[in-house]
Scaffold this motif. Sequence first.
Motif, PDB file in Angstrom:
ATOM      1  N   ILE A 154      43.764 -30.800   2.604  1.00  0.00           N
ATOM      2  CA  ILE A 154      44.209 -30.842   0.508  1.00  0.00           C
ATOM      3  C   ILE A 154      43.953 -29.055   1.071  1.00  0.00           C
ATOM      4  N   SER A 155      43.041 -28.518   1.264  1.00  0.00           N
ATOM      5  CA  SER A 155      43.015 -26.645   0.969  1.00  0.00           C
ATOM      6  C   SER A 155      43.958 -26.429   1.943  1.00  0.00           C
ATOM      7  N   MET A 156      44.201 -27.285   3.875  1.00  0.00           N
ATOM      8  CA  MET A 156      45.125 -26.346   4.063  1.00  0.00           C
ATOM      9  C   MET A 156      46.903 -26.187   3.783  1.00  0.00           C
ATOM     10  N   LEU A 157      46.975 -26.826   2.548  1.00  0.00           N
ATOM     11  CA  LEU A 157      48.249 -27.437   1.820  1.00  0.00           C
ATOM     12  C   LEU A 157      48.509 -26.634   1.094  1.00  0.00           C
ATOM     13  N   LYS A 158      47.152 -25.530   0.469  1.00  0.00           N
ATOM     14  CA  LYS A 158      47.544 -24.547  -0.445  1.00  0.00           C
ATOM     15  C   LYS A 158      47.425 -23.214   0.143  1.00  0.00           C
ATOM     16  N   ASP A 159      47.363 -23.764   1.323  1.00  0.00           N
ATOM     17  CA  ASP A 159      47.206 -22.046   2.883  1.00  0.00           C
ATOM     18  C   ASP A 159      48.622 -22.075   3.254  1.00  0.00           C
ATOM     19  N   THR A 160      49.218 -23.166   3.628  1.00  0.00           N
ATOM     20  CA  THR A 160      51.373 -22.906   3.525  1.00  0.00           C
ATOM     21  C   THR A 160      51.389 -21.527   2.987  1.00  0.00           C
ATOM     22  N   PRO A 161      51.635 -21.300   1.753  1.00  0.00           N
ATOM     23  CA  PRO A 161      52.247 -20.639   1.858  1.00  0.00           C
ATOM     24  C   PRO A 161      52.137 -19.320   2.386  1.00  0.00           C
ATOM     25  N   MET A 162      50.842 -19.309   3.003  1.00  0.00           N
ATOM     26  CA  MET A 162      50.614 -18.121   3.893  1.00  0.00           C
ATOM     27  C   MET A 162      51.951 -17.514   5.108  1.00  0.00           C
ATOM     28  N   PHE A 163      52.327 -18.830   5.042  1.00  0.00           N
ATOM     29  CA  PHE A 163      53.281 -19.054   6.230  1.00  0.00           C
ATOM     30  C   PHE A 163      54.148 -17.767   6.136  1.00  0.00           C
ATOM     31  N   ILE A 164      54.704 -17.746   5.182  1.00  0.00           N
ATOM     32  CA  ILE A 164      55.614 -17.512   4.610  1.00  0.00           C
ATOM     33  C   ILE A 164      55.635 -15.510   4.864  1.00  0.00           C
ATOM     34  N   GLY A 165      54.403 -15.184   5.328  1.00  0.00           N
ATOM     35  CA  GLY A 165      53.769 -13.794   6.407  1.00  0.00           C
ATOM     36  C   GLY A 165      54.433 -13.534   7.864  1.00  0.00           C
ATOM     37  N   ILE A 166      54.813 -14.373   8.317  1.00  0.00           N
ATOM     38  CA  ILE A 166      55.442 -14.231   9.739  1.00  0.00           C
ATOM     39  C   ILE A 166      56.639 -15.471   9.577  1.00  0.00           C
ATOM     40  N   GLY A 167      57.220 -15.576   8.132  1.00  0.00           N
ATOM     41  CA  GLY A 167      58.244 -16.292   8.409  1.00  0.00           C
ATOM     42  C   GLY A 167      58.897 -17.706   8.512  1.00  0.00           C
ATOM     43  N   VAL A 168      58.191 -18.268   7.943  1.00  0.00           N
ATOM     44  CA  VAL A 168      58.048 -19.835   7.854  1.00  0.00           C
ATOM     45  C   VAL A 168      58.808 -20.240   6.620  1.00  0.00           C
ATOM     46  N   LEU A 169      60.001 -20.788   6.063  1.00  0.00           N
ATOM     47  CA  LEU A 169      60.479 -20.971   5.377  1.00  0.00           C
ATOM     48  C   LEU A 169      59.663 -22.427   5.068  1.00  0.00           C
ATOM     49  N   GLU A 170      58.222 -21.927   4.400  1.00  0.00           N
ATOM     50  CA  GLU A 170      57.863 -23.840   3.755  1.00  0.00           C
ATOM     51  C   GLU A 170      58.740 -23.694   2.397  1.00  0.00           C
ATOM     52  N   MET A 171      57.882 -25.061   1.512  1.00  0.00           N
ATOM     53  CA  MET A 171      58.302 -24.557   0.387  1.00  0.00           C
ATOM     54  C   MET A 171      58.422 -23.490  -0.962  1.00  0.00           C
ATOM     55  N   LEU A 172      57.201 -22.476  -0.959  1.00  0.00           N
ATOM     56  CA  LEU A 172      57.600 -21.318  -2.078  1.00  0.00           C
ATOM     57  C   LEU A 172      58.385 -20.399  -0.480  1.00  0.00           C
ATOM     58  N   GLY A 173      58.577 -20.116   0.791  1.00  0.00           N
ATOM     59  CA  GLY A 173      59.015 -19.729   1.509  1.00  0.00           C
ATOM     60  C   GLY A 173      60.795 -19.985   1.014  1.00  0.00           C
ATOM     61  N   GLU A 174      61.094 -21.247   1.066  1.00  0.00           N
ATOM     62  CA  GLU A 174      62.448 -21.577   0.368  1.00  0.00           C
ATOM     63  C   GLU A 174      62.834 -20.854  -1.192  1.00  0.00           C
ATOM     64  N   ALA A 175      61.479 -21.160  -2.153  1.00  0.00           N
ATOM     65  CA  ALA A 175      61.702 -20.819  -3.410  1.00  0.00           C
ATOM     66  C   ALA A 175      61.979 -18.758  -3.311  1.00  0.00           C
ATOM     67  N   ARG A 176      61.309 -18.127  -2.377  1.00  0.00           N
ATOM     68  CA  ARG A 176      61.602 -17.021  -2.496  1.00  0.00           C
ATOM     69  C   ARG A 176      62.930 -16.360  -1.668  1.00  0.00           C
ATOM     70  N   LEU A 177      63.390 -17.313  -1.088  1.00  0.00           N
ATOM     71  CA  LEU A 177      64.502 -17.574  -0.314  1.00  0.00           C
ATOM     72  C   LEU A 177      65.309 -17.073  -1.894  1.00  0.00           C
ATOM     73  N   GLU A 178      65.618 -18.003  -1.985  1.00  0.00           N
ATOM     74  CA  GLU A 178      66.928 -18.818  -3.138  1.00  0.00           C
ATOM     75  C   GLU A 178      66.638 -18.071  -4.275  1.00  0.00           C
ATOM     76  N   SER A 179      65.190 -17.259  -5.034  1.00  0.00           N
ATOM     77  CA  SER A 179      64.981 -16.031  -6.098  1.00  0.00           C
ATOM     78  C   SER A 179      66.188 -15.097  -5.378  1.00  0.00           C
ATOM     79  N   ALA A 180      65.827 -14.822  -4.239  1.00  0.00           N
ATOM     80  CA  ALA A 180      66.221 -13.241  -3.582  1.00  0.00           C
ATOM     81  C   ALA A 180      68.112 -14.295  -3.447  1.00  0.00           C
ATOM     82  N   ASP A 181      68.844 -14.771  -3.340  1.00  0.00           N
ATOM     83  CA  ASP A 181      70.316 -14.765  -3.451  1.00  0.00           C
ATOM     84  C   ASP A 181      70.708 -15.245  -4.811  1.00  0.00           C
TER      85      ASP A 181
END
Length: 216
Positions: A154-181
């Motif tokens: 469960i802790s890993m799940l909550k840490d996956t948004p850190m992947f956005i720092g290296i360009g991985v579009l997980e859930m939060l990454g997709e949300a930020r990309l959508e918001s930017a568009d």
Amino acid sequence: MNWEWSAVSDFMPKFWDGVGTTLEAVVLGSLISFALGLVWAFAMRLPTRFVRWPVGFITEFIRNTPLLVQLFFLFFVLPEWGISFDALTTGIVGIGLHYSTYTMQVYRAGIEAVPPGQWEAATALSLPLRRTWTAVILPQAIRRVVPALGNYVISMLKDTPMFIGIGVLEMLGEARLESADTFRFVEPVTVVGVAFIVIAYPASLLVRALERRLVR
């Protein structure tokens, strides 16, 4: 707050892509952390200090540095030495390596909780060392640590948004990309926040139920 359901429907295809990436990272990262954590735990029980000391230093260093820094190192620094992976693979390896240092401690606690009489009985029966571990010690130890391992998933799940720092579009990454568009931040971020709750809360209930069952 000006909520638009049309913004939610437009975001959903990208959201499901992010969910798939997130779950893939969690599942594969968990497998790496569970397997590598057990290797660390075995290494720390070896009689030679020439193995224990390096392993202890490495695991302490990894556990006491931020996951995001480790992801940056793996993704941006290692390619300078000729070692490179794609962003998602780097994220999976990074989070698995990071959490393996925590699962190592969980395994150690579980092994040390096995009653000494079990070791003595295995010795009295002249069981080989491999048989002692696989048939006597590990089944009892892992049964004790399964709930703790579930909490780290469960802790890993909550840490996956850190992947956005290296360009991985997980859930939060997709949300930020959508918001930017679309310049709509409320809907994508809210959907992702709800998704984390929907995924993590049932998982925590499952871990609690498993813990109660194992105690009985």
